[in-house]
Design a protein around this motif. Sequence first.
Motif, PDB file in Angstrom:
ATOM      1  N   VAL A  35      59.695  72.670  36.225  1.00 48.97           N
ATOM      2  CA  VAL A  35      58.725  71.919  35.437  1.00 48.97           C
ATOM      3  C   VAL A  35      57.791  71.142  36.364  1.00 48.97           C
ATOM      4  O   VAL A  35      56.573  71.149  36.178  1.00 48.97           O
ATOM      5  CB  VAL A  35      59.431  70.976  34.443  1.00 48.97           C
ATOM      6  CG1 VAL A  35      58.450  70.038  33.773  1.00 48.97           C
ATOM      7  CG2 VAL A  35      60.195  71.790  33.406  1.00 48.97           C
ATOM      8  N   ARG A  36      58.351  70.495  37.386  1.00 45.79           N
ATOM      9  CA  ARG A  36      57.497  69.761  38.331  1.00 45.79           C
ATOM     10  C   ARG A  36      56.529  70.706  39.026  1.00 45.79           C
ATOM     11  O   ARG A  36      55.350  70.376  39.205  1.00 45.79           O
ATOM     12  CB  ARG A  36      58.347  69.024  39.360  1.00 45.79           C
ATOM     13  CG  ARG A  36      58.940  67.725  38.832  1.00 45.79           C
ATOM     14  CD  ARG A  36      59.599  66.907  39.930  1.00 45.79           C
ATOM     15  NE  ARG A  36      60.751  67.564  40.527  1.00 45.79           N
ATOM     16  CZ  ARG A  36      61.965  67.576  39.996  1.00 45.79           C
ATOM     17  NH1 ARG A  36      62.202  66.960  38.864  1.00 45.79           N
ATOM     18  NH2 ARG A  36      62.955  68.198  40.594  1.00 45.79           N
ATOM     19  N   ALA A  37      57.006  71.865  39.434  1.00 46.43           N
ATOM     20  CA  ALA A  37      56.135  72.834  40.098  1.00 46.43           C
ATOM     21  C   ALA A  37      55.009  73.281  39.170  1.00 46.43           C
ATOM     22  O   ALA A  37      53.861  73.431  39.603  1.00 46.43           O
ATOM     23  CB  ALA A  37      56.946  74.041  40.566  1.00 46.43           C
ATOM     24  N   TYR A  38      55.332  73.486  37.886  1.00 40.77           N
ATOM     25  CA  TYR A  38      54.312  73.880  36.915  1.00 40.77           C
ATOM     26  C   TYR A  38      53.218  72.815  36.814  1.00 40.77           C
ATOM     27  O   TYR A  38      52.028  73.114  36.886  1.00 40.77           O
ATOM     28  CB  TYR A  38      54.943  74.116  35.535  1.00 40.77           C
ATOM     29  CG  TYR A  38      53.912  74.301  34.459  1.00 40.77           C
ATOM     30  CD1 TYR A  38      53.314  75.533  34.261  1.00 40.77           C
ATOM     31  CD2 TYR A  38      53.518  73.229  33.660  1.00 40.77           C
ATOM     32  CE1 TYR A  38      52.348  75.705  33.285  1.00 40.77           C
ATOM     33  CE2 TYR A  38      52.553  73.392  32.683  1.00 40.77           C
ATOM     34  CZ  TYR A  38      51.972  74.634  32.497  1.00 40.77           C
ATOM     35  OH  TYR A  38      51.009  74.788  31.542  1.00 40.77           O
ATOM     36  N   PHE A  39      53.618  71.551  36.669  1.00 44.60           N
ATOM     37  CA  PHE A  39      52.628  70.497  36.520  1.00 44.60           C
ATOM     38  C   PHE A  39      51.880  70.232  37.825  1.00 44.60           C
ATOM     39  O   PHE A  39      50.696  69.886  37.805  1.00 44.60           O
ATOM     40  CB  PHE A  39      53.254  69.225  35.951  1.00 44.60           C
ATOM     41  CG  PHE A  39      53.526  69.359  34.480  1.00 44.60           C
ATOM     42  CD1 PHE A  39      52.482  69.393  33.571  1.00 44.60           C
ATOM     43  CD2 PHE A  39      54.810  69.476  33.997  1.00 44.60           C
ATOM     44  CE1 PHE A  39      52.722  69.546  32.213  1.00 44.60           C
ATOM     45  CE2 PHE A  39      55.066  69.621  32.641  1.00 44.60           C
ATOM     46  CZ  PHE A  39      54.013  69.653  31.750  1.00 44.60           C
ATOM     47  N   ASP A  40      52.526  70.427  38.973  1.00 41.56           N
ATOM     48  CA  ASP A  40      51.817  70.325  40.252  1.00 41.56           C
ATOM     49  C   ASP A  40      50.723  71.388  40.326  1.00 41.56           C
ATOM     50  O   ASP A  40      49.599  71.112  40.746  1.00 41.56           O
ATOM     51  CB  ASP A  40      52.771  70.492  41.433  1.00 41.56           C
ATOM     52  CG  ASP A  40      53.670  69.295  41.648  1.00 41.56           C
ATOM     53  OD1 ASP A  40      53.373  68.204  41.086  1.00 41.56           O
ATOM     54  OD2 ASP A  40      54.678  69.442  42.372  1.00 41.56           O
ATOM     55  N   LEU A  41      51.066  72.595  39.899  1.00 42.34           N
ATOM     56  CA  LEU A  41      50.086  73.681  39.889  1.00 42.34           C
ATOM     57  C   LEU A  41      48.948  73.383  38.909  1.00 42.34           C
ATOM     58  O   LEU A  41      47.778  73.627  39.211  1.00 42.34           O
ATOM     59  CB  LEU A  41      50.761  75.004  39.524  1.00 42.34           C
ATOM     60  CG  LEU A  41      49.870  76.242  39.536  1.00 42.34           C
ATOM     61  CD1 LEU A  41      49.249  76.463  40.910  1.00 42.34           C
ATOM     62  CD2 LEU A  41      50.675  77.460  39.112  1.00 42.34           C
ATOM     63  N   ALA A  42      49.283  72.820  37.754  1.00 51.04           N
ATOM     64  CA  ALA A  42      48.250  72.469  36.773  1.00 51.04           C
ATOM     65  C   ALA A  42      47.305  71.412  37.345  1.00 51.04           C
ATOM     66  O   ALA A  42      46.083  71.503  37.160  1.00 51.04           O
ATOM     67  CB  ALA A  42      48.893  71.962  35.481  1.00 51.04           C
ATOM     68  N   ARG A  43      47.851  70.413  38.045  1.00 55.14           N
ATOM     69  CA  ARG A  43      47.003  69.388  38.666  1.00 55.14           C
ATOM     70  C   ARG A  43      46.101  70.003  39.732  1.00 55.14           C
ATOM     71  O   ARG A  43      44.924  69.666  39.843  1.00 55.14           O
ATOM     72  CB  ARG A  43      47.854  68.275  39.264  1.00 55.14           C
ATOM     73  CG  ARG A  43      48.262  67.226  38.249  1.00 55.14           C
ATOM     74  CD  ARG A  43      48.859  65.997  38.925  1.00 55.14           C
ATOM     75  NE  ARG A  43      50.128  66.280  39.583  1.00 55.14           N
ATOM     76  CZ  ARG A  43      51.303  66.277  38.972  1.00 55.14           C
ATOM     77  NH1 ARG A  43      51.392  66.004  37.697  1.00 55.14           N
ATOM     78  NH2 ARG A  43      52.402  66.549  39.634  1.00 55.14           N
ATOM     79  N   LEU A  44      46.653  70.920  40.522  1.00 51.01           N
ATOM     80  CA  LEU A  44      45.857  71.585  41.543  1.00 51.01           C
ATOM     81  C   LEU A  44      44.726  72.390  40.902  1.00 51.01           C
ATOM     82  O   LEU A  44      43.577  72.321  41.341  1.00 51.01           O
ATOM     83  CB  LEU A  44      46.739  72.504  42.394  1.00 51.01           C
ATOM     84  CG  LEU A  44      46.007  73.357  43.426  1.00 51.01           C
ATOM     85  CD1 LEU A  44      45.313  72.475  44.474  1.00 51.01           C
ATOM     86  CD2 LEU A  44      46.968  74.331  44.091  1.00 51.01           C
ATOM     87  N   ALA A  45      45.046  73.125  39.857  1.00 52.83           N
ATOM     88  CA  ALA A  45      44.021  73.917  39.172  1.00 52.83           C
ATOM     89  C   ALA A  45      42.927  73.024  38.602  1.00 52.83           C
ATOM     90  O   ALA A  45      41.740  73.355  38.681  1.00 52.83           O
ATOM     91  CB  ALA A  45      44.653  74.759  38.060  1.00 52.83           C
TER      92      ALA A  45
END
Length: 86
Positions: A35-45
């Motif tokens: 979940v953290r990785a998903y939201f980190d990726l969303a922030r990066l995008a």
Amino acid sequence: MMTIKEWAAEYRLINETEWEDRRQRLPQEPVGQSVRAYFDLARLAQTLSGSADEPAELWPSRMAYYRELVGRWQRLAERQGHARQP
């Protein structure tokens, strides 16, 4: 200088390698880390896409999507035995 076909082939190879790495790592990865990785990726995008500004009329549909997403993550956590008890 690379041609477009050479670049695309290299890009495809990198994607396949990353996909295989994720496929092997995901079964051992804790849900919280996923979940953290998903939201980190969303922030990066969001950062790479430019402005986070959007018309006010789109906000309700975005919030509905986020609520649906939260529900999906909760159901996944419950199925895997990681849900928090109230």
